[in-house]
Design an enzyme around this catalytic site. Structure first.
Site, PDB file in Angstrom:
ATOM      1  N   ARG A 138      19.779 -43.210  13.612  1.00 37.76           N
ATOM      2  CA  ARG A 138      20.751 -43.238  14.727  1.00 37.76           C
ATOM      3  C   ARG A 138      20.557 -44.582  15.410  1.00 37.76           C
ATOM      4  O   ARG A 138      19.447 -44.905  15.858  1.00 37.76           O
ATOM      5  CB  ARG A 138      20.504 -42.084  15.694  1.00 37.76           C
ATOM      6  CG  ARG A 138      21.374 -42.145  16.924  1.00 37.76           C
ATOM      7  CD  ARG A 138      21.358 -40.860  17.728  1.00 37.76           C
ATOM      8  NE  ARG A 138      22.190 -39.846  17.104  1.00 37.76           N
ATOM      9  CZ  ARG A 138      22.711 -38.787  17.750  1.00 37.76           C
ATOM     10  NH1 ARG A 138      22.462 -38.608  19.033  1.00 37.76           N
ATOM     11  NH2 ARG A 138      23.463 -37.921  17.123  1.00 37.76           N
ATOM     12  N   HIS A 165      30.173 -41.111  12.977  1.00 34.26           N
ATOM     13  CA  HIS A 165      29.188 -40.017  13.083  1.00 34.26           C
ATOM     14  C   HIS A 165      29.511 -38.988  11.993  1.00 34.26           C
ATOM     15  O   HIS A 165      30.002 -37.896  12.261  1.00 34.26           O
ATOM     16  CB  HIS A 165      29.276 -39.386  14.473  1.00 34.26           C
ATOM     17  CG  HIS A 165      28.112 -38.494  14.824  1.00 34.26           C
ATOM     18  ND1 HIS A 165      27.037 -38.292  13.988  1.00 34.26           N
ATOM     19  CD2 HIS A 165      27.875 -37.746  15.942  1.00 34.26           C
ATOM     20  CE1 HIS A 165      26.185 -37.452  14.576  1.00 34.26           C
ATOM     21  NE2 HIS A 165      26.672 -37.117  15.758  1.00 34.26           N
ATOM     22  N   GLN A 168      28.395 -35.163  11.933  1.00 33.04           N
ATOM     23  CA  GLN A 168      29.082 -34.317  12.917  1.00 33.04           C
ATOM     24  C   GLN A 168      30.403 -33.795  12.348  1.00 33.04           C
ATOM     25  O   GLN A 168      30.722 -32.607  12.450  1.00 33.04           O
ATOM     26  CB  GLN A 168      29.358 -35.108  14.204  1.00 33.04           C
ATOM     27  CG  GLN A 168      30.172 -34.322  15.236  1.00 33.04           C
ATOM     28  CD  GLN A 168      29.416 -33.124  15.775  1.00 33.04           C
ATOM     29  OE1 GLN A 168      28.287 -33.258  16.214  1.00 33.04           O
ATOM     30  NE2 GLN A 168      30.030 -31.939  15.755  1.00 33.04           N
ATOM     31  N   ASP A 277      35.425 -35.208  23.366  1.00 30.02           N
ATOM     32  CA  ASP A 277      34.020 -35.641  23.359  1.00 30.02           C
ATOM     33  C   ASP A 277      33.761 -36.243  24.730  1.00 30.02           C
ATOM     34  O   ASP A 277      34.673 -36.321  25.574  1.00 30.02           O
ATOM     35  CB  ASP A 277      33.838 -36.684  22.227  1.00 30.02           C
ATOM     36  CG  ASP A 277      32.414 -37.220  22.102  1.00 30.02           C
ATOM     37  OD1 ASP A 277      31.485 -36.572  22.636  1.00 30.02           O
ATOM     38  OD2 ASP A 277      32.235 -38.276  21.486  1.00 30.02           O
ATOM     39  N   CYS A 319      31.820 -31.969  20.069  1.00 34.37           N
ATOM     40  CA  CYS A 319      30.562 -32.186  19.329  1.00 34.37           C
ATOM     41  C   CYS A 319      29.329 -31.905  20.179  1.00 34.37           C
ATOM     42  O   CYS A 319      28.237 -31.703  19.633  1.00 34.37           O
ATOM     43  CB  CYS A 319      30.512 -33.610  18.782  1.00 34.37           C
ATOM     44  SG  CYS A 319      30.461 -34.878  20.061  1.00 34.37           S
ATOM     45  N   ARG A 346      25.838 -27.959  12.385  1.00 29.70           N
ATOM     46  CA  ARG A 346      25.158 -29.231  12.156  1.00 29.70           C
ATOM     47  C   ARG A 346      23.977 -29.021  11.200  1.00 29.70           C
ATOM     48  O   ARG A 346      23.649 -29.873  10.391  1.00 29.70           O
ATOM     49  CB  ARG A 346      24.643 -29.823  13.478  1.00 29.70           C
ATOM     50  CG  ARG A 346      25.704 -30.224  14.498  1.00 29.70           C
ATOM     51  CD  ARG A 346      26.638 -31.285  13.952  1.00 29.70           C
ATOM     52  NE  ARG A 346      25.901 -32.394  13.373  1.00 29.70           N
ATOM     53  CZ  ARG A 346      25.347 -33.399  14.074  1.00 29.70           C
ATOM     54  NH1 ARG A 346      25.510 -33.460  15.363  1.00 29.70           N
ATOM     55  NH2 ARG A 346      24.674 -34.369  13.459  1.00 29.70           N
TER      56      ARG A 346
END
Ligand code: CP
Ligand code: NVA
Length: 364
Positions: A138, A165, A168, A277, A319, A346
């Protein structure tokens, strides 16, 4: 038939082998296939990963042995999990998945290693990849994950960058398929999602970009409402990738429509799913005050979706982590919300990615 023999009917993944991210080698570095964005995967490959995720989920949740029923494809393998930003879901999903697959997750926080303080990303990538079997990272700027992958001799999974991402949106796809399945039915293929409309009401960010990288190729329409202004404009790299992805679909495959506007009411019109988000992604904290003003009118509520005439059965996705300004409690905790199954997914989708890339169980 092997455990995952049902995947063997799928077409080969030509672009990994000799492609831009394939095994192009230099004298000392052998680049491995990596997952940087879902734009890296064809629709059959996405389908294969989702079937595998569903297989893991059902096996663990319905088998008396629980996680003990999962084959240890990562036995004796170590995965470096290098995060320079916070994480709850991605970290927990990843570490637990590696353990369930019999491997060892080695979490490396910025304060643990020389990265960014005493050592370059290139050197870090070459050194760490010479000692582990895989890397999940990340990072801040998207270029960082590209550099890591380019110089790593083992596969790299993007656990979030400024641009994408992918893990996700893989979980979001599993959630969408489950939401469109009949009780007791095996997980359908992605063709089940053809013709559905997703409204994105929010920032032009990494989550939206991976949605654009695959939903239109699956035949889903995407309607984006982002505030006006350069800070929220479409990412030209992503837009170009999306259009190329649509052009390269086999003839006759359904293609979703994508439109972009600044009106939440317009975006949610006839939408089956309304998605948002945070308005302030990690790294955008300095512009928080301006963003709060710019997103005025973007909060997801029943009233907004009624004004915009969303599909009467519209569902909500996010998310996480969530702030109340993005969606009110009535929607977030109400019956339309898929956010907690989405969060749990996830784990199963991360496990599928690890099994594929680090356990070396091919998708095809
Ligand atoms: N959705 C997501 O990536 O959450 P985390 O930042 O908690 O990992
Ligand atoms: N867009 C958010 C996603 C967090 C999971 C961020 O980048 O911070």
């Amino acid at each position: 038939m092997s455990r995952l023999g049902f995947l063997s009917k799928l077409s080969p993944i030509a672009h990994w082998y000799g492609g831009a991210r394939g095994f192009a080698s230099s004298a000392h570095v052998r680049r491995a296939p990596s997952l940087i964005t879902l734009g890296d995967l064809s629709v059959p490959e996405l389908d294969a990963l989702l079937q595998r995720a569903s297989h893991f989920k059902k096996t663990v949740k319905t088998h008396a042995l629980g996680p003990g029923a999962i084959e240890h494809t990562m036995a004796n393998k170590t995965i470096a999990i290098m995060f320079t930003k916070r994480s709850t879901r991605t970290r927990v999903a990843s570490e637990t998945s590696v353990v369930t697959l019999g491997g060892h997750p080695m979490f490396l926080a910025p304060s643990d290693i020389q990265l960014g303080v005493n050592e370059s990303l290139i050197d870090t990538s070459r050194v760490i990849s010479s000692m582990v079997d895989g890397i999940m990272a990340r990072v801040g700027a998207h270029e960082e994950i590209e550099t890591l992958a380019e110089h790593s001799s083992v596969p790299v999974i993007n656990a979030l960058s400024s641009r994408f991402h992918p893990t996700q949106i893989l979980a979001d796809l599993l959630t969408l398929l489950e939401d469109n399945s009949k009780p007791g039915e095996p997980l359908p293929s992605l063709s089940r999602l053809n013709g559905l409309k997703v409204a994105w009401v929010g920032d032009s960010n990494n989550i939206l970009n991976d949605i654009l990288a695959c939903y239109p190729r699956i035949g889903m329409d995407v309607s984006v409402a982002a505030p006006a202004g350069d800070a929220y404009a479409k990412d030209p790299v992503v837009w170009d990738m999306m259009q190329r992805g649509l052009t390269s679909l086999p003839a006759g495959e359904p293609k979703g429509k994508v439109d972009w506007c600044h009106s939440p009411e317009q975006a949610v019109h006839k939408a089956n799913y309304v998605v948002t988000d945070t308005w302030v992604s990690m790294g955008d904290e300095n512009s928080k005050a301006q963003r709060m003003q710019d997103f005025n009118g973007f909060q997801i509520t029943e009233a907004l979706c009624k004004r915009g005439k969303a599909d009467p059965d519209w569902r909500f996705m996010h998310c996480l982590p969530r702030k109340a300004e993005e969606v009110d409690d009535e929607v977030f905790y109400g019956p339309r919300s898929l956010v907690f199954p989405e969060a749990e997914n996830r784990k199963w989708t991360a496990m599928a990615c690890f099994d594929w890339l680090f356990g070396q169980i091919p998708l095809v």
